[in-house]
Design an enzyme around this catalytic site. Structure first.
Site, PDB file in Angstrom:
ATOM      1  N   SER A  32       1.342  15.036   6.383  1.00  0.00           N
ATOM      2  CA  SER A  32       0.210  14.190   6.766  1.00  0.00           C
ATOM      3  C   SER A  32       0.429  12.760   6.286  1.00  0.00           C
ATOM      4  O   SER A  32       0.766  12.538   5.137  1.00  0.00           O
ATOM      5  CB  SER A  32      -1.079  14.689   6.128  1.00  0.00           C
ATOM      6  OG  SER A  32      -1.211  16.065   6.307  1.00  0.00           O
ATOM      7  N   HIS A  63      -1.203  16.821  13.478  1.00  0.00           N
ATOM      8  CA  HIS A  63       0.235  17.044  13.341  1.00  0.00           C
ATOM      9  C   HIS A  63       0.851  17.085  14.733  1.00  0.00           C
ATOM     10  O   HIS A  63       0.423  17.854  15.575  1.00  0.00           O
ATOM     11  CB  HIS A  63       0.529  18.392  12.667  1.00  0.00           C
ATOM     12  CG  HIS A  63       0.172  18.434  11.222  1.00  0.00           C
ATOM     13  ND1 HIS A  63       1.101  18.240  10.234  1.00  0.00           N
ATOM     14  CD2 HIS A  63      -1.002  18.642  10.605  1.00  0.00           C
ATOM     15  CE1 HIS A  63       0.496  18.335   9.055  1.00  0.00           C
ATOM     16  NE2 HIS A  63      -0.782  18.585   9.255  1.00  0.00           N
ATOM     17  N   HIS A  85       2.627  25.899   9.160  1.00  0.00           N
ATOM     18  CA  HIS A  85       1.981  26.318   7.916  1.00  0.00           C
ATOM     19  C   HIS A  85       1.704  27.817   7.949  1.00  0.00           C
ATOM     20  O   HIS A  85       1.346  28.364   8.991  1.00  0.00           O
ATOM     21  CB  HIS A  85       0.651  25.589   7.727  1.00  0.00           C
ATOM     22  CG  HIS A  85       0.769  24.101   7.646  1.00  0.00           C
ATOM     23  ND1 HIS A  85       0.738  23.298   8.759  1.00  0.00           N
ATOM     24  CD2 HIS A  85       0.898  23.280   6.572  1.00  0.00           C
ATOM     25  CE1 HIS A  85       0.862  22.034   8.372  1.00  0.00           C
ATOM     26  NE2 HIS A  85       0.963  21.989   7.061  1.00  0.00           N
ATOM     27  N   TYR A  87      -0.880  29.169   6.748  1.00  0.00           N
ATOM     28  CA  TYR A  87      -2.302  29.415   7.070  1.00  0.00           C
ATOM     29  C   TYR A  87      -2.573  29.437   8.572  1.00  0.00           C
ATOM     30  O   TYR A  87      -3.622  29.902   9.005  1.00  0.00           O
ATOM     31  CB  TYR A  87      -3.229  28.399   6.383  1.00  0.00           C
ATOM     32  CG  TYR A  87      -3.036  26.953   6.789  1.00  0.00           C
ATOM     33  CD1 TYR A  87      -3.488  26.481   8.025  1.00  0.00           C
ATOM     34  CD2 TYR A  87      -2.416  26.059   5.935  1.00  0.00           C
ATOM     35  CE1 TYR A  87      -3.298  25.158   8.390  1.00  0.00           C
ATOM     36  CE2 TYR A  87      -2.234  24.737   6.283  1.00  0.00           C
ATOM     37  CZ  TYR A  87      -2.686  24.295   7.518  1.00  0.00           C
ATOM     38  OH  TYR A  87      -2.490  22.996   7.867  1.00  0.00           O
ATOM     39  N   GLU A  88      -1.630  28.925   9.369  1.00  0.00           N
ATOM     40  CA  GLU A  88      -1.824  28.966  10.824  1.00  0.00           C
ATOM     41  C   GLU A  88      -1.616  30.379  11.360  1.00  0.00           C
ATOM     42  O   GLU A  88      -1.923  30.650  12.522  1.00  0.00           O
ATOM     43  CB  GLU A  88      -0.851  28.010  11.512  1.00  0.00           C
ATOM     44  CG  GLU A  88      -1.123  26.544  11.198  1.00  0.00           C
ATOM     45  CD  GLU A  88      -0.090  25.625  11.832  1.00  0.00           C
ATOM     46  OE1 GLU A  88      -0.232  25.316  13.020  1.00  0.00           O
ATOM     47  OE2 GLU A  88       0.862  25.241  11.130  1.00  0.00           O
ATOM     48  N   ALA A 115       0.796  16.438   1.873  1.00  0.00           N
ATOM     49  CA  ALA A 115      -0.458  15.997   1.279  1.00  0.00           C
ATOM     50  C   ALA A 115      -0.820  17.053   0.241  1.00  0.00           C
ATOM     51  O   ALA A 115      -0.610  18.246   0.470  1.00  0.00           O
ATOM     52  CB  ALA A 115      -1.535  15.931   2.343  1.00  0.00           C
ATOM     53  N   MET A 213      -0.603  23.406   0.577  1.00  0.00           N
ATOM     54  CA  MET A 213      -0.437  24.570   1.451  1.00  0.00           C
ATOM     55  C   MET A 213       0.880  24.543   2.227  1.00  0.00           C
ATOM     56  O   MET A 213       0.984  25.173   3.285  1.00  0.00           O
ATOM     57  CB  MET A 213      -1.607  24.635   2.438  1.00  0.00           C
ATOM     58  CG  MET A 213      -2.979  24.615   1.789  1.00  0.00           C
ATOM     59  SD  MET A 213      -4.277  24.531   3.040  1.00  0.00           S
ATOM     60  CE  MET A 213      -5.694  24.065   2.032  1.00  0.00           C
ATOM     61  N   SER A 214       1.860  23.830   1.702  1.00  0.00           N
ATOM     62  CA  SER A 214       3.121  23.741   2.454  1.00  0.00           C
ATOM     63  C   SER A 214       4.293  23.611   1.482  1.00  0.00           C
ATOM     64  O   SER A 214       4.165  23.910   0.295  1.00  0.00           O
ATOM     65  CB  SER A 214       3.081  22.523   3.385  1.00  0.00           C
ATOM     66  OG  SER A 214       3.077  21.328   2.639  1.00  0.00           O
ATOM     67  N   ASN A 237      -6.361  13.668  -2.384  1.00  0.00           N
ATOM     68  CA  ASN A 237      -7.692  13.938  -2.936  1.00  0.00           C
ATOM     69  C   ASN A 237      -7.503  14.559  -4.310  1.00  0.00           C
ATOM     70  O   ASN A 237      -6.439  15.115  -4.583  1.00  0.00           O
ATOM     71  CB  ASN A 237      -8.453  14.928  -2.032  1.00  0.00           C
ATOM     72  CG  ASN A 237      -7.670  16.219  -1.848  1.00  0.00           C
ATOM     73  OD1 ASN A 237      -6.709  16.279  -1.085  1.00  0.00           O
ATOM     74  ND2 ASN A 237      -8.063  17.259  -2.572  1.00  0.00           N
ATOM     75  N   HIS A 249     -10.988  17.842   5.168  1.00  0.00           N
ATOM     76  CA  HIS A 249      -9.725  17.496   5.833  1.00  0.00           C
ATOM     77  C   HIS A 249      -9.736  16.015   6.214  1.00  0.00           C
ATOM     78  O   HIS A 249      -8.696  15.347   6.210  1.00  0.00           O
ATOM     79  CB  HIS A 249      -9.540  18.379   7.078  1.00  0.00           C
ATOM     80  CG  HIS A 249      -8.229  18.177   7.773  1.00  0.00           C
ATOM     81  ND1 HIS A 249      -7.018  18.308   7.140  1.00  0.00           N
ATOM     82  CD2 HIS A 249      -7.941  17.836   9.051  1.00  0.00           C
ATOM     83  CE1 HIS A 249      -6.042  18.065   8.002  1.00  0.00           C
ATOM     84  NE2 HIS A 249      -6.575  17.766   9.161  1.00  0.00           N
TER      85      HIS A 249
END
Ligand code: HPA
Length: 276
Positions: A32, A63, A85, A87-88, A115, A213-214, A237, A249
């Site tokens: 990101s 993305h 990812h 989570y996808e 990120a 998450m990556s 963040n 997000h």
């Protein structure tokens, strides 16, 4: 030949048919905020993931899903504009497939960016962090399953997963730009929910400085194949429970956008000095 090796070869041959056979030196996974860097390559060729045999297709808003090959700061690079990812819903094998294809293309060096949420309370939103190590306690290891000896050993070392020499180059590049580069341990969470405040306190006790998450699956697959890895996080963040506000997000994307210029400058400066 084995199925994974077949798939890697087929994908690599398709990419070579599009970009030509000039060797590529550095693979880059643009997280990101950094995706636009791919637009800055000269002599570039872009290939949609959907056109590449066996590639999954990226689904996350913000993305792009394409590979861009070209020249950056005198180096031949292959950028992933958008990544896959866990989570996808992809399997870990799909998440790391593009890294294995980079290896099949002869690429031995990888820059991974992302990120991340800041866990270390001395960090500030917008900081960049050199990843010195990672923690993956949850979710499968991407190398679980049959081992492909031609790619790497069954049991492989992760003591220097993030290459010390490349890390030094990143530190020097930051100094040269008069930029403060934080350093720390990145802990993988599967997402897609952000973490709870209790999970963040636990992460801190375990030694994490940032969460995301990556990146960790890609770094593990790269280590398996003896690729040299450099990782940089953008602290978009502060992680859950540190500040009063909720995590969104939108905040992640907005900070990514704000930091874009300095992040791009750092990656360019590193690439210029990259020892390939
Ligand atoms: N947690 C997990 N992943 C993230 C975060 C976070 O706070 N920020 C950006 N990616």
């Amino acid at each position: 030949m084995d199925r994974l090796l077949d798939k890697m070869q087929e994908a690599a041959m398709y990419i070579t048919s599009r970009i030509g056979s000039q060797p590529l030196q550095i693979g880059m996974v643009l997280g990101s905020g950094l995706g636009d860097l791919a637009e800055e390559l000269s002599d570039s060729v872009a290939i949609s993931y959907k056109d590449i045999p066996h590639f999954p297709v990226s689904t996350v808003f913000g993305h792009k899903g394409r590979l861009v090959a070209g020249t950056l700061e005198g180096k031949r690079v292959l950028c992933m504009q958008g990544r896959f990812h866990y989570y996808e819903g992809y399997g870990m094998d799909q998440v790391v497939f593009p890294i294995q294809v980079m290896h099949a293309l002869g690429i031995g060096h990888l820059l991974v960016t992302n990120a991340a949420g800041g866990v270390n309370i001395t960090f500030r939103t917008g900081d960049l962090m050199l990843i010195t190590d990672h923690i993956r306690l949850i979710a499968d290891n991407p190398m679980r399953g049959p081992n492909y000896e031609s790619l790497g050993e069954r049991f492989f070392d992760m003591s220097h997963a993030y290459d010390p020499e490349l890390s030094d180059i990143a530190r020097r590049a930051a100094t040269g730009l008069d930029m403060h580069l934080q350093e720390g341990v990145y802990m993988f969470f599967a997402g897609p929910s952000f973490e709870t405040p209790a999970e963040i306190r636990a992460a801190r006790i375990l030694g994490a400085d940032a969460v995301g998450m990556s990146t960790v699956p890609e770094a593990i697959a790269a280590s398996h194949m003896h690729m040299r890895v450099l990782g940089i996080s953008c602290i978009t963040n502060m992680a859950a429970g540190i500040l009063a506000q909720k995590l969104t997000h939108t905040e992640v994307m907005e900070t990514g956008e704000q930091v874009k210029e300095s992040f791009t400058a750092l990656v360019r400066a590193i690439t210029r000095e990259w020892p390939v």
